[in-house]
Design a protein around this motif. Structure first.
Motif, PDB file in Angstrom:
ATOM      1  N   MET A   9       0.833  -1.199   0.000  1.00 45.17           N
ATOM      2  CA  MET A   9       0.000   0.000   0.000  1.00 45.17           C
ATOM      3  C   MET A   9       0.871   1.254   0.000  1.00 45.17           C
ATOM      4  N   PRO A  10       0.285   2.442  -0.187  1.00 44.27           N
ATOM      5  CA  PRO A  10       1.093   3.670  -0.196  1.00 44.27           C
ATOM      6  C   PRO A  10       1.888   3.845   1.090  1.00 44.27           C
ATOM      7  N   ALA A  11       3.062   4.442   0.953  1.00 41.95           N
ATOM      8  CA  ALA A  11       3.931   4.640   2.109  1.00 41.95           C
ATOM      9  C   ALA A  11       3.574   5.906   2.882  1.00 41.95           C
ATOM     10  N   SER A  12       2.725   6.764   2.332  1.00 46.71           N
ATOM     11  CA  SER A  12       2.344   8.012   3.010  1.00 46.71           C
ATOM     12  C   SER A  12       0.907   8.338   2.645  1.00 46.71           C
ATOM     13  N   HIS A  13       0.556   9.600   2.637  1.00 50.07           N
ATOM     14  CA  HIS A  13      -0.773  10.080   2.237  1.00 50.07           C
ATOM     15  C   HIS A  13      -1.880   9.455   3.076  1.00 50.07           C
ATOM     16  N   GLY A  14      -1.632   9.400   4.377  1.00 47.55           N
ATOM     17  CA  GLY A  14      -2.694   8.975   5.269  1.00 47.55           C
ATOM     18  C   GLY A  14      -2.779   7.484   5.524  1.00 47.55           C
ATOM     19  N   THR A  15      -1.948   6.685   4.867  1.00 52.54           N
ATOM     20  CA  THR A  15      -1.969   5.235   5.122  1.00 52.54           C
ATOM     21  C   THR A  15      -1.439   4.960   6.516  1.00 52.54           C
ATOM     22  N   SER A  16      -2.195   4.201   7.309  1.00 55.20           N
ATOM     23  CA  SER A  16      -1.829   3.977   8.706  1.00 55.20           C
ATOM     24  C   SER A  16      -1.748   2.483   8.996  1.00 55.20           C
ATOM     25  N   LYS A  17      -0.529   2.010   9.261  1.00 54.51           N
ATOM     26  CA  LYS A  17      -0.271   0.648   9.733  1.00 54.51           C
ATOM     27  C   LYS A  17      -0.716  -0.439   8.742  1.00 54.51           C
ATOM     28  N   THR A  18      -0.873  -0.087   7.473  1.00 51.60           N
ATOM     29  CA  THR A  18      -1.217  -1.088   6.467  1.00 51.60           C
ATOM     30  C   THR A  18      -0.298  -0.961   5.251  1.00 51.60           C
ATOM     31  N   HIS A  19       0.944  -0.568   5.503  1.00 53.48           N
ATOM     32  CA  HIS A  19       1.867  -0.321   4.389  1.00 53.48           C
ATOM     33  C   HIS A  19       2.194  -1.606   3.625  1.00 53.48           C
ATOM     34  N   ARG A  20       2.200  -2.740   4.306  1.00 49.73           N
ATOM     35  CA  ARG A  20       2.547  -4.004   3.662  1.00 49.73           C
ATOM     36  C   ARG A  20       1.307  -4.889   3.477  1.00 49.73           C
ATOM     37  N   SER A  21       0.161  -4.277   3.424  1.00 47.51           N
ATOM     38  CA  SER A  21      -1.087  -5.021   3.285  1.00 47.51           C
ATOM     39  C   SER A  21      -1.261  -5.527   1.848  1.00 47.51           C
ATOM     40  N   ALA A  22      -2.076  -6.574   1.705  1.00 50.02           N
ATOM     41  CA  ALA A  22      -2.341  -7.148   0.385  1.00 50.02           C
ATOM     42  C   ALA A  22      -3.379  -6.353  -0.388  1.00 50.02           C
ATOM     43  N   GLY A  23      -4.163  -5.539   0.298  1.00 49.22           N
ATOM     44  CA  GLY A  23      -5.229  -4.818  -0.369  1.00 49.22           C
ATOM     45  C   GLY A  23      -6.466  -5.687  -0.528  1.00 49.22           C
ATOM     46  N   SER A  24      -7.294  -5.363  -1.490  1.00 50.91           N
ATOM     47  CA  SER A  24      -8.538  -6.087  -1.700  1.00 50.91           C
ATOM     48  C   SER A  24      -8.270  -7.507  -2.168  1.00 50.91           C
ATOM     49  N   THR A  25      -9.031  -8.465  -1.659  1.00 48.96           N
ATOM     50  CA  THR A  25      -8.876  -9.870  -2.034  1.00 48.96           C
ATOM     51  C   THR A  25     -10.129 -10.452  -2.683  1.00 48.96           C
ATOM     52  N   GLY A  26     -11.226  -9.717  -2.732  1.00 49.57           N
ATOM     53  CA  GLY A  26     -12.454 -10.273  -3.288  1.00 49.57           C
ATOM     54  C   GLY A  26     -13.175  -9.273  -4.173  1.00 49.57           C
ATOM     55  N   GLN A  27     -14.438  -9.566  -4.527  1.00 42.78           N
ATOM     56  CA  GLN A  27     -15.248  -8.701  -5.380  1.00 42.78           C
ATOM     57  C   GLN A  27     -16.501  -8.267  -4.605  1.00 42.78           C
ATOM     58  N   ASN A  28     -17.517  -7.886  -5.304  1.00 42.95           N
ATOM     59  CA  ASN A  28     -18.767  -7.452  -4.680  1.00 42.95           C
ATOM     60  C   ASN A  28     -19.612  -8.675  -4.298  1.00 42.95           C
ATOM     61  N   GLN A  29     -20.906  -8.435  -4.149  1.00 45.60           N
ATOM     62  CA  GLN A  29     -21.809  -9.520  -3.750  1.00 45.60           C
ATOM     63  C   GLN A  29     -21.784 -10.675  -4.753  1.00 45.60           C
ATOM     64  N   SER A  30     -21.499 -10.350  -6.010  1.00 43.77           N
ATOM     65  CA  SER A  30     -21.358 -11.402  -7.017  1.00 43.77           C
ATOM     66  C   SER A  30     -19.902 -11.429  -7.479  1.00 43.77           C
ATOM     67  N   PRO A  31     -19.122 -12.470  -7.224  1.00 47.75           N
ATOM     68  CA  PRO A  31     -19.508 -13.770  -6.675  1.00 47.75           C
ATOM     69  C   PRO A  31     -19.567 -13.825  -5.148  1.00 47.75           C
ATOM     70  N   GLY A  32     -19.106 -12.801  -4.456  1.00 50.39           N
ATOM     71  CA  GLY A  32     -19.219 -12.802  -3.002  1.00 50.39           C
ATOM     72  C   GLY A  32     -18.280 -13.776  -2.312  1.00 50.39           C
ATOM     73  N   ARG A  33     -17.161 -14.045  -2.933  1.00 52.37           N
ATOM     74  CA  ARG A  33     -16.202 -14.965  -2.319  1.00 52.37           C
ATOM     75  C   ARG A  33     -14.817 -14.666  -2.895  1.00 52.37           C
ATOM     76  N   VAL A  34     -13.792 -15.275  -2.302  1.00 56.68           N
ATOM     77  CA  VAL A  34     -12.417 -15.145  -2.792  1.00 56.68           C
ATOM     78  C   VAL A  34     -12.113 -16.335  -3.689  1.00 56.68           C
ATOM     79  N   PHE A  35     -11.632 -16.068  -4.866  1.00 51.30           N
ATOM     80  CA  PHE A  35     -11.326 -17.135  -5.809  1.00 51.30           C
ATOM     81  C   PHE A  35     -10.215 -18.041  -5.276  1.00 51.30           C
TER      82      PHE A  35
END
Length: 245
Positions: free
Chosen positions: A122-148
């Protein structure tokens, strides 16, 4: 790891492997499940002197070989079967031959997505807090509503069986050493399974100077006449002159 220099003076990184007390322990035929008909040859390496179970002691006593640290099976054709107790030397392989090296990779433990898969994070600045090494989004919306399935996420890294193809650069017949090009999976003192390269069939696996290769292995009377070191030739043209032109 160490390095060798070829006939052109180019540096070749290599890994040194030793064939320590490698012997044939058992021959197993399986006509029911294996097609075409192959024979399984059980190979043991590195003599062991303690902490041996009674069933294994009986197994090695039947074969007439000392107890071994590691056992491994190889499928060979019926004309390549070696007698039980036969010792396999480094001259079983020839310099310039292509081989497959198989061993467990070094375990890294539980790793995040940046280390395991090379994610940017994730971004190293601009308001990012304690999630710099996060994976980000892992899924989609209600359809399919799960992680592949197969989604790249944090988890256990390393410790998997890895196969790499390499070239034999040098053989030491006195110390039973094989110098292979590049790195090999696993840590120091790791047991490595070596076999002829699968993706190079027939004569493409061996240099023209060593055709036909020693089959099923090097004969003792020929081994005594070989020099201590056998070095592969890179061939081709001088790489340094090619760069200048």
């Amino acid at each position: 790891m160490t390095a060798l220099w070829d006939e052109w003076g180019a540096r070749q990184p290599c890994t040194v492997l030793q064939l320590e007390d490698v012997q044939v322990v058992q021959i197993v035929e399986n006509k029911k499940f294996v097609k075409p008909h192959l024979v399984s040859v059980q190979i043991g390496c590195s003599n062991k002197t303690k902490n041996i179970s009674r069933p294994l002691l009986g197994h090695f006593k039947t074969a007439g070989v000392p107890p071994k640290w590691k056992l491994c099976d190889f499928h060979v054709t019926t004309d390549a079967v070696l007698p039980v107790g036969s010792e396999i030397k480094a001259a079983h392989f020839v310099p310039g031959q292509y081989i497959d090296l198989q061993a467990p990779s070094i375990g890294k433990g539980f790793a995040g997505v940046m280390k395991r898969w090379g994610f940017k994070g994730m971004p190293a600045s601009h308001g990012t807090s304690k999630t710099h090494r996060s994976a980000g989004s892992t899924g989609q919306n209600q359809s399919p509503g799960r992680v592949f399935k197969g989604k790249k996420m944090a988890g256990r890294m390393g410790g998997n069986n890895v196969t790499v193809s390499s070239k034999v650069l040098k053989i030491d017949n006195e110390l039973n050493l094989i110098y292979v090009k590049g790195a090999v999976p696993g840590h120091k003192d790791q047991f490595v399974r070596i076999r002829d390269a699968v993706k190079k069939q027939g004569t493409a696996c061996f240099p023209q100077d060593y055709l036909p290769p020693p089959f099923p292995t090097i004969a003792p009377e020929i081994l005594e006449t070989l020099p201590r070191e056998l070095i592969a030739k890179s061939g081709g043209i001088d790489p340094f002159l090619a760069k200048e032109s």
